[in-house]
Design a protein around this motif. Structure first.
Motif, PDB file in Angstrom:
ATOM      1  N   PRO A 166      32.544  37.814  32.558  1.00  0.00           N
ATOM      2  CA  PRO A 166      33.073  37.671  33.955  1.00  0.00           C
ATOM      3  C   PRO A 166      32.896  36.359  34.575  1.00  0.00           C
ATOM      4  O   PRO A 166      33.747  35.863  35.328  1.00  0.00           O
ATOM      5  CB  PRO A 166      32.270  38.713  34.845  1.00  0.00           C
ATOM      6  N   SER A 167      31.930  35.850  34.471  1.00  0.00           N
ATOM      7  CA  SER A 167      31.596  34.519  35.208  1.00  0.00           C
ATOM      8  C   SER A 167      31.908  33.174  34.297  1.00  0.00           C
ATOM      9  O   SER A 167      31.601  32.120  34.678  1.00  0.00           O
ATOM     10  CB  SER A 167      30.154  34.363  35.801  1.00  0.00           C
ATOM     11  N   GLN A 168      32.344  33.457  33.103  1.00  0.00           N
ATOM     12  CA  GLN A 168      32.579  32.499  32.138  1.00  0.00           C
ATOM     13  C   GLN A 168      31.456  31.223  32.193  1.00  0.00           C
ATOM     14  O   GLN A 168      30.453  31.705  31.818  1.00  0.00           O
ATOM     15  CB  GLN A 168      33.735  31.673  32.472  1.00  0.00           C
ATOM     16  N   TRP A 169      31.843  30.011  32.523  1.00  0.00           N
ATOM     17  CA  TRP A 169      30.864  28.847  32.448  1.00  0.00           C
ATOM     18  C   TRP A 169      30.377  28.702  33.906  1.00  0.00           C
ATOM     19  O   TRP A 169      29.338  27.708  33.954  1.00  0.00           O
ATOM     20  CB  TRP A 169      31.538  27.798  32.029  1.00  0.00           C
ATOM     21  N   ASP A 170      30.263  29.401  34.853  1.00  0.00           N
ATOM     22  CA  ASP A 170      30.095  29.120  35.986  1.00  0.00           C
ATOM     23  C   ASP A 170      28.641  28.897  36.318  1.00  0.00           C
ATOM     24  O   ASP A 170      28.271  28.052  37.148  1.00  0.00           O
ATOM     25  CB  ASP A 170      30.611  30.353  37.192  1.00  0.00           C
ATOM     26  N   SER A 171      27.775  29.623  35.734  1.00  0.00           N
ATOM     27  CA  SER A 171      26.422  29.547  35.897  1.00  0.00           C
ATOM     28  C   SER A 171      25.542  28.203  35.534  1.00  0.00           C
ATOM     29  O   SER A 171      24.588  27.946  36.174  1.00  0.00           O
ATOM     30  CB  SER A 171      25.830  30.707  35.296  1.00  0.00           C
ATOM     31  N   ILE A 172      26.427  27.487  34.939  1.00  0.00           N
ATOM     32  CA  ILE A 172      25.842  26.184  34.194  1.00  0.00           C
ATOM     33  C   ILE A 172      26.937  24.997  34.621  1.00  0.00           C
ATOM     34  O   ILE A 172      26.563  23.815  34.139  1.00  0.00           O
ATOM     35  CB  ILE A 172      25.351  26.219  32.491  1.00  0.00           C
ATOM     36  N   MET A 173      27.864  25.417  35.305  1.00  0.00           N
ATOM     37  CA  MET A 173      28.983  24.558  35.439  1.00  0.00           C
ATOM     38  C   MET A 173      28.477  23.218  36.219  1.00  0.00           C
ATOM     39  O   MET A 173      28.801  22.037  35.868  1.00  0.00           O
ATOM     40  CB  MET A 173      30.135  25.042  36.174  1.00  0.00           C
ATOM     41  N   SER A 174      27.701  23.282  36.936  1.00  0.00           N
ATOM     42  CA  SER A 174      27.007  22.329  38.172  1.00  0.00           C
ATOM     43  C   SER A 174      26.482  21.075  37.093  1.00  0.00           C
ATOM     44  O   SER A 174      26.446  20.223  37.280  1.00  0.00           O
ATOM     45  CB  SER A 174      26.299  22.573  39.152  1.00  0.00           C
ATOM     46  N   ALA A 175      25.518  21.843  36.247  1.00  0.00           N
ATOM     47  CA  ALA A 175      24.744  20.905  35.399  1.00  0.00           C
ATOM     48  C   ALA A 175      25.636  20.207  34.077  1.00  0.00           C
ATOM     49  O   ALA A 175      25.558  18.982  33.979  1.00  0.00           O
ATOM     50  CB  ALA A 175      23.934  21.516  34.388  1.00  0.00           C
ATOM     51  N   LEU A 176      26.763  20.881  33.899  1.00  0.00           N
ATOM     52  CA  LEU A 176      27.982  20.113  33.024  1.00  0.00           C
ATOM     53  C   LEU A 176      28.562  19.141  33.536  1.00  0.00           C
ATOM     54  O   LEU A 176      28.882  17.949  33.318  1.00  0.00           O
ATOM     55  CB  LEU A 176      28.686  20.988  32.626  1.00  0.00           C
ATOM     56  N   GLU A 226      46.693  50.449  39.386  1.00  0.00           N
ATOM     57  CA  GLU A 226      46.170  50.282  38.024  1.00  0.00           C
ATOM     58  C   GLU A 226      44.832  49.763  38.056  1.00  0.00           C
ATOM     59  O   GLU A 226      44.301  49.098  38.526  1.00  0.00           O
ATOM     60  CB  GLU A 226      47.146  49.291  37.340  1.00  0.00           C
ATOM     61  N   VAL A 227      44.247  51.162  37.226  1.00  0.00           N
ATOM     62  CA  VAL A 227      42.715  50.963  37.470  1.00  0.00           C
ATOM     63  C   VAL A 227      42.288  50.074  36.006  1.00  0.00           C
ATOM     64  O   VAL A 227      42.507  50.594  34.990  1.00  0.00           O
ATOM     65  CB  VAL A 227      41.951  52.175  37.597  1.00  0.00           C
ATOM     66  N   GLY A 228      41.691  48.883  36.372  1.00  0.00           N
ATOM     67  CA  GLY A 228      41.210  48.233  34.951  1.00  0.00           C
ATOM     68  C   GLY A 228      42.284  47.286  34.460  1.00  0.00           C
ATOM     69  O   GLY A 228      43.100  47.433  33.451  1.00  0.00           O
ATOM     70  N   CYS A 229      43.015  46.412  35.370  1.00  0.00           N
ATOM     71  CA  CYS A 229      44.382  45.903  35.289  1.00  0.00           C
ATOM     72  C   CYS A 229      44.145  44.679  34.265  1.00  0.00           C
ATOM     73  O   CYS A 229      45.168  44.225  33.847  1.00  0.00           O
ATOM     74  CB  CYS A 229      44.986  45.495  36.681  1.00  0.00           C
ATOM     75  N   GLY A 230      43.018  44.150  34.064  1.00  0.00           N
ATOM     76  CA  GLY A 230      42.760  43.065  33.297  1.00  0.00           C
ATOM     77  C   GLY A 230      43.662  41.653  33.745  1.00  0.00           C
ATOM     78  O   GLY A 230      43.610  41.477  34.761  1.00  0.00           O
ATOM     79  N   THR A 231      44.565  41.066  32.993  1.00  0.00           N
ATOM     80  CA  THR A 231      45.241  39.975  33.358  1.00  0.00           C
ATOM     81  C   THR A 231      46.482  40.339  34.119  1.00  0.00           C
ATOM     82  O   THR A 231      47.275  39.556  34.567  1.00  0.00           O
ATOM     83  CB  THR A 231      45.792  39.270  32.096  1.00  0.00           C
ATOM     84  N   GLY A 232      46.692  41.592  34.421  1.00  0.00           N
ATOM     85  CA  GLY A 232      47.837  41.920  35.445  1.00  0.00           C
ATOM     86  C   GLY A 232      49.139  41.974  34.375  1.00  0.00           C
ATOM     87  O   GLY A 232      50.138  42.314  35.132  1.00  0.00           O
ATOM     88  N   ALA A 233      48.916  42.292  33.134  1.00  0.00           N
ATOM     89  CA  ALA A 233      50.390  42.235  32.321  1.00  0.00           C
ATOM     90  C   ALA A 233      51.047  43.700  32.658  1.00  0.00           C
ATOM     91  O   ALA A 233      52.301  43.479  32.834  1.00  0.00           O
ATOM     92  CB  ALA A 233      50.236  42.272  30.863  1.00  0.00           C
ATOM     93  N   ASP A 252      40.237  45.295  39.133  1.00  0.00           N
ATOM     94  CA  ASP A 252      39.326  45.268  38.002  1.00  0.00           C
ATOM     95  C   ASP A 252      38.063  44.678  38.377  1.00  0.00           C
ATOM     96  O   ASP A 252      38.042  44.110  39.384  1.00  0.00           O
ATOM     97  CB  ASP A 252      39.936  44.250  36.895  1.00  0.00           C
ATOM     98  N   PHE A 253      36.864  45.009  37.720  1.00  0.00           N
ATOM     99  CA  PHE A 253      35.468  44.487  37.946  1.00  0.00           C
ATOM    100  C   PHE A 253      35.517  43.097  37.399  1.00  0.00           C
ATOM    101  O   PHE A 253      34.449  42.255  37.891  1.00  0.00           O
ATOM    102  CB  PHE A 253      34.513  45.311  37.193  1.00  0.00           C
ATOM    103  N   ASN A 254      36.157  42.612  36.307  1.00  0.00           N
ATOM    104  CA  ASN A 254      36.008  41.248  35.973  1.00  0.00           C
ATOM    105  C   ASN A 254      36.670  40.216  36.804  1.00  0.00           C
ATOM    106  O   ASN A 254      38.017  40.104  36.677  1.00  0.00           O
ATOM    107  CB  ASN A 254      36.520  41.253  34.471  1.00  0.00           C
ATOM    108  N   ARG A 255      36.074  39.306  37.415  1.00  0.00           N
ATOM    109  CA  ARG A 255      36.541  38.419  38.102  1.00  0.00           C
ATOM    110  C   ARG A 255      37.310  37.234  37.350  1.00  0.00           C
ATOM    111  O   ARG A 255      38.372  36.754  38.175  1.00  0.00           O
ATOM    112  CB  ARG A 255      35.753  37.755  39.140  1.00  0.00           C
ATOM    113  N   TYR A 256      36.915  37.065  36.269  1.00  0.00           N
ATOM    114  CA  TYR A 256      37.740  36.010  35.417  1.00  0.00           C
ATOM    115  C   TYR A 256      39.164  36.576  35.006  1.00  0.00           C
ATOM    116  O   TYR A 256      40.289  35.634  35.388  1.00  0.00           O
ATOM    117  CB  TYR A 256      36.989  35.628  34.179  1.00  0.00           C
ATOM    118  N   LEU A 257      38.979  37.877  34.769  1.00  0.00           N
ATOM    119  CA  LEU A 257      40.496  38.341  34.587  1.00  0.00           C
ATOM    120  C   LEU A 257      41.301  38.350  35.470  1.00  0.00           C
ATOM    121  O   LEU A 257      42.449  38.233  35.641  1.00  0.00           O
ATOM    122  CB  LEU A 257      40.282  39.873  33.570  1.00  0.00           C
ATOM    123  N   LEU A 258      40.769  38.652  36.849  1.00  0.00           N
ATOM    124  CA  LEU A 258      41.393  38.773  38.060  1.00  0.00           C
ATOM    125  C   LEU A 258      42.001  37.482  38.412  1.00  0.00           C
ATOM    126  O   LEU A 258      43.267  37.344  39.059  1.00  0.00           O
ATOM    127  CB  LEU A 258      40.617  39.224  39.310  1.00  0.00           C
TER     128      LEU A 258
END
Length: 322
Positions: A166-176, A226-233, A252-258
């Motif tokens: 869900p959060s992809q690289w966000d948690s270490i992005m500032s260090a990167l 649509e519940v669990g829409c993913g990428t919205g296809a 959707d619960f996944n903020r990356y896919l949203l």
């Protein structure tokens, strides 16, 4: 003649790197996946490669990169074969992430461990010829249907999507971004987004959804969730099926896919026709009887099915369809 839809992921990535003037970069991804072709055809472009709990890659392709390869594995027996494989590669670096891995928000759960191993590894694998980049910080764009977002300055570090994390690289992005010019890739041609988008073009799959709409006696103007829409296809397909006359919402619960869903809706001309919202299928944030049709495809098996179904029934109007 090659059509745009036939362009391979490695060619798209190569076009993007050329557009940005990048000849040599660090790469990081969940698995080799979309980088397979690039690694096979242009291994000289890889200053290093970091993989987060991947499947076992092709030895033929990965072996030339072994002395600049960092692989994280989980500590369960599921990852034993991966560990043995990496240990058999001369010069490769193997790190272990302890505690739960599968279906976790991988980088967020193991941010300290990943950051503390990844930063010195990248620094140790920066060749003297590697260019420092000062591309416009914050620039976002799209090349060959791959989106990119530039942050920071320094040696280039290309970050690919991390599956369903869900959060992809966000948690270490500032260090990167403090140490590198990070180029985060996304869009409909990479990773899980590509899989979900392509699945929604399969005739049999769309035929199943069309049958569901017919069985629901859907009428233009009916509201749909649509519940669990993913990428919205499918959300976009439903908007098209409804002729633009219905209120279509995807959750959707996944903020990356949203984020991907919103970007794709905008780029494909569906902005204003569909809405996306973050939420839990087991506790839908809508009042009772809010929608005429409530649907979901390949999601219920991933949650508490009884709770999800009860919520879908609750938010559907009397006489509506789930």
């Amino acid at each position: 003649m090659t059509t745009e839809t036939e362009i391979l992921a490695e060619d798209r990535i190569f076009q993007l790197l050329q557009h940005l003037g990048i000849e040599h970069a660090h790469f990081a991804a969940r698995g080799l996946g979309d980088l397979t072709g690039l690694a096979a055809q242009h291994p000289e472009m890889f200053a290093s490669l970091t993989l987060l709990c991947p499947g076992i890659p092709s030895r033929e392709i990965i072996e030339p990169l072994a002395n600049r390869l960092l692989v994280f594995r989980g500590d369960t027996s599921d990852f034993n074969h991966l560990g043995q494989f990496v240990e058999s590669l001369s010069g490769a670096t193997l790190e272990t992430l302890y505690e739960y891995i599968n279906w976790s928000d991988l980088v967020a759960c193991h941010a300290d461990r990943i950051q503390s191993a990844m930063l010195p590894f990248l620094a140790a694998n920066a060749p003297t010829r590697m260019q420092e980049l000062t591309l416009p910080d914050g620039e976002q764009g799209e090349v060959a249907d791959i989106t990119y977002h530039i942050q920071g300055a320094g040696p280039p570090l290309v970050l690919l999507p991390l599956g369903l994390i869900p959060s992809q690289w966000d948690s270490i992005m500032s260090a990167l971004t403090d140490n590198f010019c990070t180029i985060t890739l996304g869009g409909a041609e990479l990773g899980m987004t590509a899989l979900l988008e392509r699945r929604a073009t399969v005739a049999g799959y769309l035929g199943m959804v069309r049958t569901l709409m017919q069985e629901a006696n859907f009428q233009h103007g009916d509201s749909i969730l649509e519940v669990g829409c993913g990428t919205g296809a499918l959300t976009r397909w439903l908007a098209d099926y409804a002729g633009g006359k219905s209120r279509i919402k995807g959750i959707d619960f996944n903020r990356y896919l949203l984020r991907e869903a919103e970007n794709l809706a905008r780029s494909k001309g569906f902005e204003g026709m569909v809405e996306f919202e973050k939420g839990n299928a087991e506790n839908l944030p809508y009042p009772d009887h809010a929608f005429d049709v409530t649907m979901s495809v390949t999601v219920m098996e991933e949650v508490d099915a009884d709770k999800m179904l009860a919520e879908m029934i609750r938010v559907t109007k009397p006489g509506g369809k789930v």
